[in-house]
Write a protein that holds these residues in place. Structure first.
Motif, PDB file in Angstrom:
ATOM      1  N   PHE B 126       1.006  -0.768   0.198  1.00  0.00           N
ATOM      2  CA  PHE B 126       0.294   0.074  -0.082  1.00  0.00           C
ATOM      3  C   PHE B 126       0.986   0.813   0.286  1.00  0.00           C
ATOM      4  CE2 PHE B 126      -2.435  -2.984   2.517  1.00  0.00           C
ATOM      5  CZ  PHE B 126      -3.773  -3.123   2.089  1.00  0.00           C
ATOM      6  N   GLY B 127       0.710   2.442  -0.774  1.00  0.00           N
ATOM      7  CA  GLY B 127       1.214   3.537  -0.865  1.00  0.00           C
ATOM      8  C   GLY B 127       0.290   5.252  -0.315  1.00  0.00           C
ATOM      9  N   PHE B 128       0.524   6.056  -0.187  1.00  0.00           N
ATOM     10  CA  PHE B 128       0.704   7.072   0.288  1.00  0.00           C
ATOM     11  C   PHE B 128      -1.485   7.163  -0.078  1.00  0.00           C
ATOM     12  CE2 PHE B 128       0.848   8.834  -4.612  1.00  0.00           C
ATOM     13  CZ  PHE B 128      -0.872   8.732  -4.366  1.00  0.00           C
ATOM     14  N   SER B 129      -2.055   5.713  -0.727  1.00  0.00           N
ATOM     15  CA  SER B 129      -3.465   6.813  -0.937  1.00  0.00           C
ATOM     16  C   SER B 129      -4.425   5.614   0.339  1.00  0.00           C
ATOM     17  CB  SER B 129      -3.845   6.124  -2.592  1.00  0.00           C
ATOM     18  OG  SER B 129      -3.341   4.829  -2.740  1.00  0.00           O
ATOM     19  N   PHE B 130      -3.064   4.273   0.788  1.00  0.00           N
ATOM     20  CA  PHE B 130      -4.231   3.176   1.434  1.00  0.00           C
ATOM     21  C   PHE B 130      -4.493   4.442   3.432  1.00  0.00           C
ATOM     22  CE2 PHE B 130      -3.758   1.394   5.886  1.00  0.00           C
ATOM     23  CZ  PHE B 130      -4.446   0.583   5.404  1.00  0.00           C
ATOM     24  N   SER B 131      -5.707   3.859   3.720  1.00  0.00           N
ATOM     25  CA  SER B 131      -6.848   4.546   4.647  1.00  0.00           C
ATOM     26  C   SER B 131      -7.336   2.993   4.819  1.00  0.00           C
ATOM     27  CB  SER B 131      -7.174   5.270   4.700  1.00  0.00           C
ATOM     28  OG  SER B 131      -8.220   5.257   3.746  1.00  0.00           O
ATOM     29  N   GLY B 132      -7.512   3.177   6.355  1.00  0.00           N
ATOM     30  CA  GLY B 132      -8.629   2.107   6.638  1.00  0.00           C
ATOM     31  C   GLY B 132      -8.590   0.842   7.012  1.00  0.00           C
ATOM     32  N   GLU B 133      -9.308  -0.260   7.080  1.00  0.00           N
ATOM     33  CA  GLU B 133      -8.496  -1.278   7.331  1.00  0.00           C
ATOM     34  C   GLU B 133      -7.472  -2.082   6.450  1.00  0.00           C
ATOM     35  OE1 GLU B 133     -11.362  -4.188   8.375  1.00  0.00           O
ATOM     36  OE2 GLU B 133     -12.156  -2.732  10.015  1.00  0.00           O
ATOM     37  N   VAL B 134      -6.854  -2.994   6.651  1.00  0.00           N
ATOM     38  CA  VAL B 134      -5.826  -3.563   5.716  1.00  0.00           C
ATOM     39  C   VAL B 134      -6.491  -5.285   5.322  1.00  0.00           C
ATOM     40  CG1 VAL B 134      -4.040  -5.153   5.341  1.00  0.00           C
ATOM     41  CG2 VAL B 134      -3.692  -3.686   6.658  1.00  0.00           C
ATOM     42  N   ARG B 135      -6.938  -4.997   4.072  1.00  0.00           N
ATOM     43  CA  ARG B 135      -7.955  -6.371   3.710  1.00  0.00           C
ATOM     44  C   ARG B 135      -7.396  -6.958   3.081  1.00  0.00           C
ATOM     45  NH1 ARG B 135     -11.404  -3.074  -0.496  1.00  0.00           N
ATOM     46  NH2 ARG B 135     -12.476  -0.984   0.303  1.00  0.00           N
TER      47      ARG B 135
END
Lengths: 236, 236
Positions: B126-135
């Motif tokens: 994941f990069g800078f657009s990651f947010s929330g939960e790890v799927r």
């Protein structure tokens, strides 16, 4: 052992194969080719030898490689200037030119005048698809490079040279002998007539493709995108 | 003087601007970003320290950077292996994967098993657009990287970390502290929580763009596409 060479016809087929079964986009290949050229210029003409790099840009892919090289050189601290008299309407070339404009790289109209204040020239006018006559306005550009004492690095081929036979016997280009040549992916047959420093660039060819087209992937070092090879193709 | 950071929102806007007014194609930017990552791995983990590089590839652009890095590492003489469980149907990612297949780079199905025989790992999940939960299936991948003694280089962000706040307080990623981080174009706020070796890559930003987004283009050297910076952003 001499490096094997790639005919004009084979080079064109290789390019098509890289972009079809090889799955490369022209953006990718041109970025890596231009990066190679920039690394050669950095090596043969370090920044402290003079920052003013004049880039002669032709209307096709060879010119595109020159536009990419100029951008990287600007990031390395050089001051490139672009002579690009026959601008393509092709979207990629237009974008490469815009990337240079955003770096305040000047585009010049008069090659001969610009040459007088250049420290080094990149000849990105014609590549492996060149044949026949040099069209206007490039005869005077090639003549100026041939007569100037400013060192010249040619991309893939000294412009005006026949890809198989080398320099023309008479007329435009017959006295053009650039100081440095960057062969992209593999040398073309014209290298037999080239006496300067010779580099190979374009570190993206899979061994299977090189085998199919019967050329050798040279022994690049470290993260280098280029390698210098001797007149007989021996690694220096 | 600390390096300025780029929020997740600003990083997304910068990416859009590079590809619109900046006239870059995503192929170009991803090629240069992945090249940066490969140069960092070459520097922190030279070939003679072990050739087996395991690349954890996520479904988006961060994963694409990992695919490009793996290709360059293969050309440098490493033996990369790719864990890519959520393959995108996006044409670019499919082409990047095909380029690896043509180099006989293996794609592995079981990350934990592959990790046991790896010398170094690239975290391109994941990069800078990651947010929330790890799927799924990435929680176990991040857990495995967190618990392994194999050194990890993260691309742009340690995967699972919040771009602004850093490592999660609990759960997946709360114990994930990679050894090396490559910030692309500019560090994100999470670097305040990062204790390993920190590099900046992506040498393609025009000074005007950096000024508009209020970050500093670091002092790259020579033809390097990356530069190591200290914990306070000072050049090492």
């Amino acid at each position: 052992m001499a490096l094997k060479t790639l005919s004009a016809k084979a080079a064109a087929a290789l390019d098509r194969e890289l972009m079809s079964t090889g799955a490369f986009s022209i953006d990718q290949l041109m970025e890596l080719a231009g990066l190679s050229v920039s690394q050669v210029v950095y090596r043969v003409h370090p920044v402290n030898k003079g920052r003013r790099i004049l880039v002669a840009v032709g209307p096709g892919n060879n010119g595109g490689d020159g536009l990419v090289a100029a951008r990287h050189l600007r990031h390395y601290g050089y001051q490139p200037a672009i002579y690009y008299p026959k601008r393509s309407k092709n979207d990629l070339y237009q974008r490469l030119a815009k990337q240079l404009e955003d770096l305040d790289v000047p585009f010049v109209d008069d090659f001969s005048t610009a040459l007088q204040s250049a420290d080094h020239v990149i000849d990105a006018v014609f590549g492996f698809s060149f044949s026949g006559e040099v069209r206007e306005p490039f005869p005077a550009v090639i003549q100026a490079m041939a007569e100037s004492k400013v060192p010249v690095t040619s991309v893939d081929a000294p412009s005006s040279w026949d890809i198989e036979q080398g320099p023309p016997k008479t007329g435009v280009g017959s006295n053009f002998h650039p100081d440095v040549l960057v062969s992209l992916t593999a040398p073309k047959p014209l290298v037999k007539h080239f006496k300067g420093r010779h580099f190979i660039g374009g570190r993206f060819v899979a061994p299977g493709i090189a085998k199919k087209y019967d050329f050798d992937v040279p022994a690049y070092e470290g993260v280098d995108q280029v390698v210098e090879v001797g007149p007989e193709g021996l690694k220096l």
